[in-house]
Scaffold this motif. Sequence first.
Motif, PDB file in Angstrom:
ATOM      1  N   ASP A 111       0.827  -1.212   0.000  1.00 20.98           N
ATOM      2  CA  ASP A 111       0.000   0.000   0.000  1.00 20.98           C
ATOM      3  C   ASP A 111       0.862   1.262   0.000  1.00 20.98           C
ATOM      4  OD1 ASP A 111      -2.410  -1.356  -0.107  1.00 20.98           O
ATOM      5  OD2 ASP A 111      -2.719  -1.313   2.078  1.00 20.98           O
ATOM      6  N   GLU A 112       1.947   1.244   0.762  1.00 19.76           N
ATOM      7  CA  GLU A 112       2.847   2.407   0.775  1.00 19.76           C
ATOM      8  C   GLU A 112       3.459   2.629  -0.607  1.00 19.76           C
ATOM      9  OE1 GLU A 112       4.595   2.495   5.323  1.00 19.76           O
ATOM     10  OE2 GLU A 112       5.313   0.920   3.969  1.00 19.76           O
ATOM     11  N   THR A 135       0.699   3.972  -3.008  1.00 23.84           N
ATOM     12  CA  THR A 135       0.381   5.374  -2.673  1.00 23.84           C
ATOM     13  C   THR A 135       1.477   6.296  -3.180  1.00 23.84           C
ATOM     14  OG1 THR A 135      -0.903   4.711  -0.748  1.00 23.84           O
ATOM     15  CG2 THR A 135      -0.091   6.978  -0.779  1.00 23.84           C
ATOM     16  N   GLN A 175       0.644   9.150  -5.864  1.00 15.56           N
ATOM     17  CA  GLN A 175       0.676  10.549  -5.424  1.00 15.56           C
ATOM     18  C   GLN A 175       1.871  11.330  -5.951  1.00 15.56           C
ATOM     19  OE1 GLN A 175       0.401  10.493  -1.133  1.00 15.56           O
ATOM     20  NE2 GLN A 175      -1.820  10.643  -1.210  1.00 15.56           N
TER      21      GLN A 175
END
Length: 193
Positions: A94-95, A98, A102
């Motif tokens: 997930d990191e 993201t 982003q």
Amino acid sequence: MTRRVLAALLLSGAVTIQAAEVPRPSPDYTVIMPDGSQKKLSEYKGKVIIAEFLLTTCAHCQNTAKVLNRIQKEYGPKGVQVIGISIRSDTTADELRTFATQYGGNAFPVGRTAENGQVYAYLQHSIMNPNFYVPQIVIIDRGFTIRDYFPGGDARLSNEEVNLRAALDKVVAERGTIRKPATAAAKGRKRPS
């Protein structure tokens, strides 16, 4: 401890803390992608590769990813591939996703290192040197030779987009040529006149 022993220790420490050798052949490097698959840098051989070694929570790494997003979009058609590599093996999927969304605009893949120690070996960074700043950026030519290295804290990172583009332009301009790194023996030899 005698002064001679201390001096010898300091001297040997200074030797191990020296900067990475550039140019040099790029060792292969395995990146674990968010889906768990493995990608090797050698899979991009034939392209100019920009590898950003990063921390997903590092503000400078995030800004660099934005720069690399623009570079990937502009230089991708010229045979350039950017890849982001978290230096922490425990970075979650997930990191990574993201960060890629982003800051990288999903323009290039972002994965993590398989083992924390691999980063030091790949970048020729001594574990005796506690100063390891991120991002660390490597430019690899089409022949899989590391041609430029921007260690974290490098003055060139203060104006990183201009300096990255200048370094990249030199390597991209070498279409069809593969520059072999000079060996220590060749460096010392004089050319015949």
